[in-house]
Design an enzyme around this catalytic site. Structure first.
Site, mmCIF file in Angstrom:
data_model
loop_
_atom_site.group_PDB
_atom_site.id
_atom_site.type_symbol
_atom_site.label_atom_id
_atom_site.label_comp_id
_atom_site.label_asym_id
_atom_site.label_seq_id
_atom_site.Cartn_x
_atom_site.Cartn_y
_atom_site.Cartn_z
ATOM 1 N N LEU A 119 38.237 -46.827 32.521
ATOM 2 C CA LEU A 119 38.484 -45.895 31.715
ATOM 3 C C LEU A 119 38.704 -44.600 32.319
ATOM 4 O O LEU A 119 38.493 -44.371 33.500
ATOM 5 C CB LEU A 119 36.847 -45.641 31.138
ATOM 6 N N ASP A 120 39.281 -43.714 31.521
ATOM 7 C CA ASP A 120 39.853 -42.461 31.975
ATOM 8 C C ASP A 120 38.960 -41.577 32.314
ATOM 9 O O ASP A 120 37.795 -41.674 31.956
ATOM 10 C CB ASP A 120 40.798 -41.657 30.844
ATOM 11 N N LYS A 121 38.960 -40.633 33.420
ATOM 12 C CA LYS A 121 38.232 -39.828 34.013
ATOM 13 C C LYS A 121 37.064 -38.940 32.835
ATOM 14 O O LYS A 121 35.962 -39.079 32.846
ATOM 15 C CB LYS A 121 38.805 -38.709 34.693
ATOM 16 N N THR A 123 36.568 -39.913 29.834
ATOM 17 C CA THR A 123 36.115 -40.677 28.902
ATOM 18 C C THR A 123 34.847 -41.390 29.305
ATOM 19 O O THR A 123 34.784 -42.128 30.283
ATOM 20 C CB THR A 123 37.025 -42.013 28.399
ATOM 21 N N ARG A 221 45.320 -42.139 23.486
ATOM 22 C CA ARG A 221 45.375 -40.368 23.528
ATOM 23 C C ARG A 221 46.975 -40.316 23.381
ATOM 24 O O ARG A 221 47.444 -39.582 22.348
ATOM 25 C CB ARG A 221 45.086 -40.039 24.772
#
Length: 253
Positions: A119-121, A123, A221
């Site tokens: 998961l993105d930072k 998120t 995104r």
């Protein structure tokens, strides 16, 4: 050989063979292409798992489920998943090394957690992490076969039209900014995002449920920004506050 063992992946067996840890009738066998021969004795000597290069760090996170094979956790926003240049420590991997300790039996010869998705930072959300080599192989296969559903909630600028639909298009590096991803016409990897609007706010913001059919970097995104609906607070793909913000009450704005 890997199929017969069941607990080691093909790549792991190949690496052990090339490192001289596989014997055939007592002699070292290094060629992975050499076929197994009936009547001969094969032995795989798995060396003890080496300590992980990242250091264990006591970083809090919420555990949703854990057993001897895997751990399911709620990753908080702001926590990077894996060490990388610029984020050498203070990551989820560092936190898992501290939390799991000796229950990590070794993956690829290294005592480390088996990250099978990210998961993105910024998120937050549920992640499943393998603690054993067998669990890592099984989870990797399940994600590759898309047997695991990934559902996300996001706040996007504007009203979605239609309220439910799909965004599809290849995603690759942005030629103007290599730190960003973008929808591209040449190269890149195909990506498919299904969305459904759950709620709208003042005609300016939509709460959308997203289901990923693929797992590209920054996929949600990029897809939403490319279609004129950047996510709220996105520091990379939200260039400026959209005109739709004028429809929000002052406190919300």
């Amino acid at each position: 050989m890997a199929d017969r063992l069941g607990t080691l992946s093909r790549s792991r067996v190949k690496a052990l063979m090339e490192a001289g840890h596989v014997l055939r009738d007592g002699a070292v066998l290094r060629d992975p292409a050499d076929p197994v021969r009936a009547g001969l004795c094969y032995e795989i000597r798995v060396p003890p798992a080496m300590p992980a290069t990242p250091q264990a760090q006591a970083i809090p996170f919420t555990v949703l489920y854990e057993d001897s094979d895997l751990i399911v956790l709620d990753k908080p926003a702001g926590l990077v998943v894996h060490p990388a240049p610029g984020n050498e420590d203070g990551t989820l991997v560092n936190a898992l090394l501290a939390h799991c300790g000796d229950s990590l039996t070794g993956i690829g010869g290294e005592r480390r957690p088996g990250i099978v998705h990210r998961l993105d930072k910024d998120t937050s959300g549920v992640m499943v992490v393998a603690k054993t080599e067998a669990a890592h192989a099984a989870l990797s296969e399940a994600f590759a076969a898309r047997d695991i559903d990934r559902i996300y909630l996001a706040l996007a600028w504007g009203m979605m039209a239609p309220s439910s639909g799909s965004f599809e298009g290849a995603i690759g590096r942005d030629k103007r900014d290599r730190k960003r991803m973008a929808m591209v016409t040449h190269g890149g990897k195909q990506a498919l995002t299904h969305y459904h609007t759950r709620q709208s706010f003042h005609g300016a913001v939509s709460l959308v449920e997203c289901r990923l059919a693929t797992g590209r970097t920054h996929q949600i995104r990029v897809h939403f920004a490319a279609h004129g609906h950047p996510l709220l607070g996105d520091p990379v793909y939200l260039r400026r506050i959209p005109a739709a913000a004028r429809g929000l009450p002052e406190p919300a704005r």
